[in-house]
Design a protein around this motif. Structure first.
Motif, PDB file in Angstrom:
ATOM      1  N   HIS A  51       0.858  -1.186   0.000  1.00  0.00           N
ATOM      2  CA  HIS A  51       0.000   0.000   0.000  1.00  0.00           C
ATOM      3  C   HIS A  51       0.891   1.231   0.000  1.00  0.00           C
ATOM      4  O   HIS A  51       1.636   1.462   0.960  1.00  0.00           O
ATOM      5  N   SER A  52       0.812   2.022  -1.047  1.00  0.00           N
ATOM      6  CA  SER A  52       1.636   3.220  -1.176  1.00  0.00           C
ATOM      7  C   SER A  52       0.910   4.442  -0.605  1.00  0.00           C
ATOM      8  O   SER A  52      -0.099   4.304   0.084  1.00  0.00           O
ATOM      9  N   VAL A  53       1.441   5.595  -0.880  1.00  0.00           N
ATOM     10  CA  VAL A  53       0.935   6.911  -0.506  1.00  0.00           C
ATOM     11  C   VAL A  53       0.937   7.087   1.014  1.00  0.00           C
ATOM     12  O   VAL A  53       2.003   7.237   1.593  1.00  0.00           O
ATOM     13  N   LYS A  54      -0.204   7.040   1.668  1.00  0.00           N
ATOM     14  CA  LYS A  54      -0.267   7.335   3.103  1.00  0.00           C
ATOM     15  C   LYS A  54       0.179   6.164   3.978  1.00  0.00           C
ATOM     16  O   LYS A  54       0.817   6.356   5.005  1.00  0.00           O
ATOM     17  N   GLU A  55      -0.153   4.933   3.595  1.00  0.00           N
ATOM     18  CA  GLU A  55       0.153   3.783   4.447  1.00  0.00           C
ATOM     19  C   GLU A  55       1.613   3.357   4.372  1.00  0.00           C
ATOM     20  O   GLU A  55       2.212   3.037   5.382  1.00  0.00           O
ATOM     21  N   LYS A  56       2.153   3.238   3.165  1.00  0.00           N
ATOM     22  CA  LYS A  56       3.536   2.841   2.932  1.00  0.00           C
ATOM     23  C   LYS A  56       3.915   1.590   3.718  1.00  0.00           C
ATOM     24  O   LYS A  56       4.778   1.609   4.595  1.00  0.00           O
ATOM     25  N   ARG A  57       3.253   0.476   3.356  1.00  0.00           N
ATOM     26  CA  ARG A  57       3.539  -0.778   4.048  1.00  0.00           C
ATOM     27  C   ARG A  57       3.160  -1.967   3.182  1.00  0.00           C
ATOM     28  O   ARG A  57       2.251  -1.892   2.358  1.00  0.00           O
ATOM     29  N   ILE A  58       3.887  -3.062   3.393  1.00  0.00           N
ATOM     30  CA  ILE A  58       3.588  -4.327   2.735  1.00  0.00           C
ATOM     31  C   ILE A  58       2.470  -4.989   3.528  1.00  0.00           C
ATOM     32  O   ILE A  58       2.592  -5.160   4.745  1.00  0.00           O
ATOM     33  N   VAL A  59       1.387  -5.347   2.841  1.00  0.00           N
ATOM     34  CA  VAL A  59       0.217  -5.867   3.555  1.00  0.00           C
ATOM     35  C   VAL A  59      -0.172  -7.287   3.176  1.00  0.00           C
ATOM     36  O   VAL A  59      -0.960  -7.910   3.886  1.00  0.00           O
ATOM     37  N   GLY A  60       0.341  -7.810   2.065  1.00  0.00           N
ATOM     38  CA  GLY A  60      -0.069  -9.138   1.642  1.00  0.00           C
ATOM     39  C   GLY A  60       0.860  -9.727   0.603  1.00  0.00           C
ATOM     40  O   GLY A  60       1.845  -9.102   0.200  1.00  0.00           O
ATOM     41  N   VAL A  61       0.522 -10.943   0.186  1.00  0.00           N
ATOM     42  CA  VAL A  61       1.269 -11.661  -0.848  1.00  0.00           C
ATOM     43  C   VAL A  61       0.285 -12.091  -1.924  1.00  0.00           C
ATOM     44  O   VAL A  61      -0.799 -12.611  -1.626  1.00  0.00           O
ATOM     45  N   VAL A  62       0.675 -11.862  -3.187  1.00  0.00           N
ATOM     46  CA  VAL A  62      -0.107 -12.301  -4.340  1.00  0.00           C
ATOM     47  C   VAL A  62       0.755 -13.235  -5.181  1.00  0.00           C
ATOM     48  O   VAL A  62       1.980 -13.247  -5.047  1.00  0.00           O
ATOM     49  N   GLU A  63       0.105 -14.000  -6.040  1.00  0.00           N
ATOM     50  CA  GLU A  63       0.807 -14.931  -6.920  1.00  0.00           C
ATOM     51  C   GLU A  63       0.421 -14.663  -8.364  1.00  0.00           C
ATOM     52  O   GLU A  63      -0.758 -14.403  -8.664  1.00  0.00           O
ATOM     53  N   VAL A  64       1.403 -14.735  -9.255  1.00  0.00           N
ATOM     54  CA  VAL A  64       1.155 -14.564 -10.685  1.00  0.00           C
ATOM     55  C   VAL A  64       0.429 -15.803 -11.203  1.00  0.00           C
ATOM     56  O   VAL A  64       0.905 -16.919 -11.052  1.00  0.00           O
ATOM     57  N   VAL A  65      -0.747 -15.584 -11.791  1.00  0.00           N
ATOM     58  CA  VAL A  65      -1.518 -16.684 -12.375  1.00  0.00           C
ATOM     59  C   VAL A  65      -1.755 -16.482 -13.871  1.00  0.00           C
ATOM     60  O   VAL A  65      -2.304 -17.359 -14.534  1.00  0.00           O
ATOM     61  N   GLY A  66      -1.337 -15.327 -14.389  1.00  0.00           N
ATOM     62  CA  GLY A  66      -1.431 -15.054 -15.821  1.00  0.00           C
ATOM     63  C   GLY A  66      -0.280 -14.165 -16.236  1.00  0.00           C
ATOM     64  O   GLY A  66      -0.083 -13.107 -15.645  1.00  0.00           O
ATOM     65  N   GLU A  67       0.496 -14.606 -17.231  1.00  0.00           N
ATOM     66  CA  GLU A  67       1.665 -13.849 -17.652  1.00  0.00           C
ATOM     67  C   GLU A  67       1.279 -12.659 -18.526  1.00  0.00           C
ATOM     68  O   GLU A  67       0.147 -12.535 -18.990  1.00  0.00           O
ATOM     69  N   TYR A  68       2.251 -11.812 -18.767  1.00  0.00           N
ATOM     70  CA  TYR A  68       2.117 -10.521 -19.442  1.00  0.00           C
ATOM     71  C   TYR A  68       1.292 -10.605 -20.733  1.00  0.00           C
ATOM     72  O   TYR A  68       1.541 -11.466 -21.584  1.00  0.00           O
ATOM     73  N   TYR A  69       0.340  -9.702 -20.846  1.00  0.00           N
ATOM     74  CA  TYR A  69      -0.465  -9.571 -22.064  1.00  0.00           C
ATOM     75  C   TYR A  69      -0.899  -8.117 -22.190  1.00  0.00           C
ATOM     76  O   TYR A  69      -0.776  -7.342 -21.238  1.00  0.00           O
ATOM     77  N   PRO A  70      -1.385  -7.681 -23.357  1.00  0.00           N
ATOM     78  CA  PRO A  70      -1.692  -6.262 -23.571  1.00  0.00           C
ATOM     79  C   PRO A  70      -2.720  -5.715 -22.571  1.00  0.00           C
ATOM     80  O   PRO A  70      -3.689  -6.390 -22.217  1.00  0.00           O
ATOM     81  N   ASP A  71      -2.484  -4.482 -22.151  1.00  0.00           N
ATOM     82  CA  ASP A  71      -3.387  -3.766 -21.241  1.00  0.00           C
ATOM     83  C   ASP A  71      -4.357  -2.956 -22.090  1.00  0.00           C
ATOM     84  O   ASP A  71      -3.965  -1.971 -22.719  1.00  0.00           O
ATOM     85  N   PRO A  72      -5.638  -3.342 -22.135  1.00  0.00           N
ATOM     86  CA  PRO A  72      -6.585  -2.624 -22.989  1.00  0.00           C
ATOM     87  C   PRO A  72      -6.832  -1.180 -22.549  1.00  0.00           C
ATOM     88  O   PRO A  72      -7.352  -0.387 -23.335  1.00  0.00           O
ATOM     89  N   SER A  73      -6.436  -0.823 -21.332  1.00  0.00           N
ATOM     90  CA  SER A  73      -6.612   0.566 -20.890  1.00  0.00           C
ATOM     91  C   SER A  73      -5.495   1.472 -21.418  1.00  0.00           C
ATOM     92  O   SER A  73      -5.551   2.685 -21.251  1.00  0.00           O
ATOM     93  N   ASP A  74      -4.496   0.897 -22.093  1.00  0.00           N
ATOM     94  CA  ASP A  74      -3.388   1.662 -22.658  1.00  0.00           C
ATOM     95  C   ASP A  74      -3.680   1.984 -24.122  1.00  0.00           C
ATOM     96  O   ASP A  74      -3.594   1.112 -24.980  1.00  0.00           O
ATOM     97  N   GLU A  75      -3.996   3.226 -24.389  1.00  0.00           N
ATOM     98  CA  GLU A  75      -4.339   3.648 -25.755  1.00  0.00           C
ATOM     99  C   GLU A  75      -3.144   3.597 -26.701  1.00  0.00           C
ATOM    100  O   GLU A  75      -3.318   3.566 -27.908  1.00  0.00           O
ATOM    101  N   THR A  76      -1.915   3.580 -26.164  1.00  0.00           N
ATOM    102  CA  THR A  76      -0.723   3.543 -27.012  1.00  0.00           C
ATOM    103  C   THR A  76      -0.340   2.122 -27.409  1.00  0.00           C
ATOM    104  O   THR A  76       0.519   1.942 -28.272  1.00  0.00           O
ATOM    105  N   ASN A  77      -0.930   1.136 -26.772  1.00  0.00           N
ATOM    106  CA  ASN A  77      -0.609  -0.276 -27.009  1.00  0.00           C
ATOM    107  C   ASN A  77       0.852  -0.622 -26.711  1.00  0.00           C
ATOM    108  O   ASN A  77       1.414  -1.527 -27.313  1.00  0.00           O
ATOM    109  N   ARG A  78       1.471   0.119 -25.792  1.00  0.00           N
ATOM    110  CA  ARG A  78       2.866  -0.138 -25.417  1.00  0.00           C
ATOM    111  C   ARG A  78       3.000  -0.953 -24.136  1.00  0.00           C
ATOM    112  O   ARG A  78       4.048  -1.527 -23.891  1.00  0.00           O
TER     113      ARG A  78
END
Length: 137
Positions: A51-78
């Motif tokens: 958690h960044s900004v005001k909290e600035k602390r590690i709060v949990g652990v996540v695991e990668v379940v899907g590798e890199y693919y295009p971000d549709p919210s990126d209009e530049t497609n980069r």
């Protein structure tokens, strides 16, 4: 397995949001170094959820379940995204102040590159931060 740390503003996407979603994409990264870190992630890799900004602390652990693919919210497609699932909260969140106060962690990009939103964590540091957070490495 590689280890990472991903940052999110809790007002935009919090640990509780991640837990409620279960598995979801990690989108919106617009920094090339952070994007390259996302590209390097493989299924089964784990990351600290910070958690960044005001909290600035590690709060949990996540695991990668899907590798890199295009971000549709990126209009530049980069830029792209990966999919994460929530694994476990930290029993004791680890604050940025704790990280900065521990000389064993002064090499961590969290300290040296404070604006980087996706960063690698070496195995020794992963184990140390897990111990500080009260979770198994």
């Amino acid at each position: 397995m590689a280890h990472w740390l991903v940052k999110s503003e809790p007002g935009a996407w919090s640990w509780d949001d991640q837990v409620a979603a279960g598995t979801t994409h990690w989108n919106g990264v617009r920094n090339y170094q952070a994007a390259n870190n996302l590209k390097a992630m493989r299924i089964g890799d784990r990351a600290f959820f910070y958690h960044s900004v005001k909290e600035k602390r590690i709060v949990g652990v996540v695991e990668v379940v899907g590798e890199y693919y295009p971000d549709p919210s990126d209009e530049t497609n980069r830029f792209g995204m990966v999919d994460f699932k929530a694994v476990t909260p930290l029993a004791a969140p680890v604050t940025l102040d704790q990280v900065k106060a521990d000389p064993r962690l002064n090499h961590l990009a969290l300290v040296r590159q404070s604006r980087l939103s996706v960063l690698p964590v070496d195995d020794e540091t992963w184990a140390l931060l897990c111990a500080l957070g009260g979770v198994a490495a």
